[in-house]
Write a protein that holds these residues in place. Structure first.
Motif, short mmCIF file in Angstrom:
data_model
loop_
_atom_site.label_atom_id
_atom_site.label_comp_id
_atom_site.label_asym_id
_atom_site.label_seq_id
_atom_site.Cartn_x
_atom_site.Cartn_y
_atom_site.Cartn_z
N SER A 72 0.75 -0.88 -0.16
CA SER A 72 -0.43 0.09 0.18
C SER A 72 0.81 1.41 0.43
O SER A 72 1.96 0.81 0.82
N ASN A 73 0.44 2.56 -0.70
CA ASN A 73 1.54 3.64 -0.93
C ASN A 73 2.90 3.73 -1.06
O ASN A 73 3.80 4.19 -0.61
N GLU A 74 2.23 2.72 -2.37
CA GLU A 74 3.60 2.42 -2.23
C GLU A 74 4.81 3.71 -3.15
O GLU A 74 6.11 3.44 -3.06
N GLU A 75 4.31 4.88 -3.86
CA GLU A 75 4.98 5.65 -4.59
C GLU A 75 4.92 6.24 -2.99
O GLU A 75 6.41 7.40 -3.13
N ARG A 76 4.63 6.87 -1.52
CA ARG A 76 4.57 7.12 -1.29
C ARG A 76 6.39 6.57 -0.28
O ARG A 76 7.12 7.22 -0.13
N LYS A 77 6.27 5.56 -0.52
CA LYS A 77 7.86 4.38 -0.23
C LYS A 77 9.15 4.44 -0.52
O LYS A 77 9.49 4.45 0.16
N THR A 101 7.93 -0.53 3.88
CA THR A 101 8.55 0.51 4.20
C THR A 101 10.28 -0.19 3.57
O THR A 101 10.63 0.68 2.10
N THR A 206 5.14 6.15 6.50
CA THR A 206 4.52 7.40 5.44
C THR A 206 3.61 7.96 6.70
O THR A 206 3.73 7.54 7.84
N ASP A 208 1.11 8.44 7.80
CA ASP A 208 0.02 7.97 8.30
C ASP A 208 0.26 7.28 9.88
O ASP A 208 -0.90 6.59 10.33
N THR A 229 10.39 10.33 6.17
CA THR A 229 8.83 9.79 6.03
C THR A 229 8.82 10.90 4.72
O THR A 229 9.27 11.02 4.09
N ASP A 230 7.19 10.76 4.43
CA ASP A 230 6.77 11.31 3.15
C ASP A 230 6.98 12.75 2.92
O ASP A 230 6.47 13.76 1.77
#
Length: 249
Positions: A72-77, A101, A206, A208, A229-230
């Motif tokens: 999940s949230n791969e681009e942010r990771k 991550t 991330t 969140d 973090t992102d």
């Protein structure tokens, strides 16, 4: 022919031939290719076949690796991982915790890096095994199957003997007052041992995860050297962490 009859025809033909094509099915059933695609989508949703480009195959032929982990949230990771790359250099002894991550980060490591990396995460170990210049040490122990990490005394005994330059730690929850916390007691104990074994502790997560808490404390903020973090390092939500003296990337 009714839809249910078409579906039964497709399942029977697939069992006989081990592969069906959209074009052939449309010809056999005298319907449009769009109708067949809708049929295949419906059967796929029901778990009766695996839809592939141009047709379908039996589920038994879908060879998905257990290491093809949904992230999940791969681009942010990836944003986090690319920031963390600036902390790597040849000759380091590194400890890496589990988590997606860190898994994303491990995929971004340059193949030319020369380092020794310890990890108790099976997916990360499998990823790092592809790097020719990394001395990889997988820390064995009792496998926690849902996270595919090892836990228990065997892990703690290995960590107690390591003197690492840096630890990249994935985070479940972080709070400016409570520090790092984990849902599982055994994982929290392993992460405490990681911190004791490393000169610098880098926490990666991330946004969140900010200002959330889990039942088991790992450490307070004073034990952390860097947070990645992102978010932008000067984001207002990181103010309390900056005040504690942690480097923010």
């Amino acid at each position: 022919m009714l839809k249910a009859e078409r579906h039964q025809f497709i399942i029977t033909k697939l069992a006989d031939e081990q592969r069906v094509s959209t074009i052939t099915l449309a010809q056999d059933l005298s319907v449009s290719e769009d109708s067949i695609r809708r049929d295949l989508n419906k059967l796929h949703e029901k778990g009766l076949l695996e839809k592939v480009y141009g047709g379908a195959i039996p589920l038994s032929e879908k060879h998905k690796s257990v290491f093809d982990i949904e992230i999940s949230n791969e681009e942010r990771k990836k944003v986090i991982g690319n920031k963390a790359l600036s902390l790597l250099h040849d000759g380091q002894v590194i400890i890496m915790s589990g988590g997606t991550t860190n898994l994303v980060f491990s995929k971004l490591i340059p193949p030319s890096l020369t380092a020794t990396i310890y990890t108790y995460s099976l997916p990360i170990a499998m990823q790092l095994s592809r790097y020719p210049n990394i001395d990889l040490i997988f820390i064995g122990g009792k496998m926690q199957k849902n996270a595919m990490v090892t836990i228990g005394m065997d892990v703690l005994q290995v960590l107690a003997k390591i003197k690492a330059d840096i630890c990249f730690m994935g985070v479940s929850s972080i709070d400016s007052k409570q520090g790092l916390t984990e849902m599982g007691y055994e994982v929290s104990i392993v992460k405490k041992a990681m911190i004791e074994s490393a000169e610098k502790v880098i926490t990666m997560f991330t946004s969140d995860k900010l200002n959330t808490r889990k039942p088991h404390v790992v450490c307070d903020l004073t034990r952390l050297d860097t947070i990645i973090t992102d978010l932008s390092p000067d984001d207002a939500s990181l103010e309390e962490y900056r005040k504690s003296g942690i480097i923010i990337l």
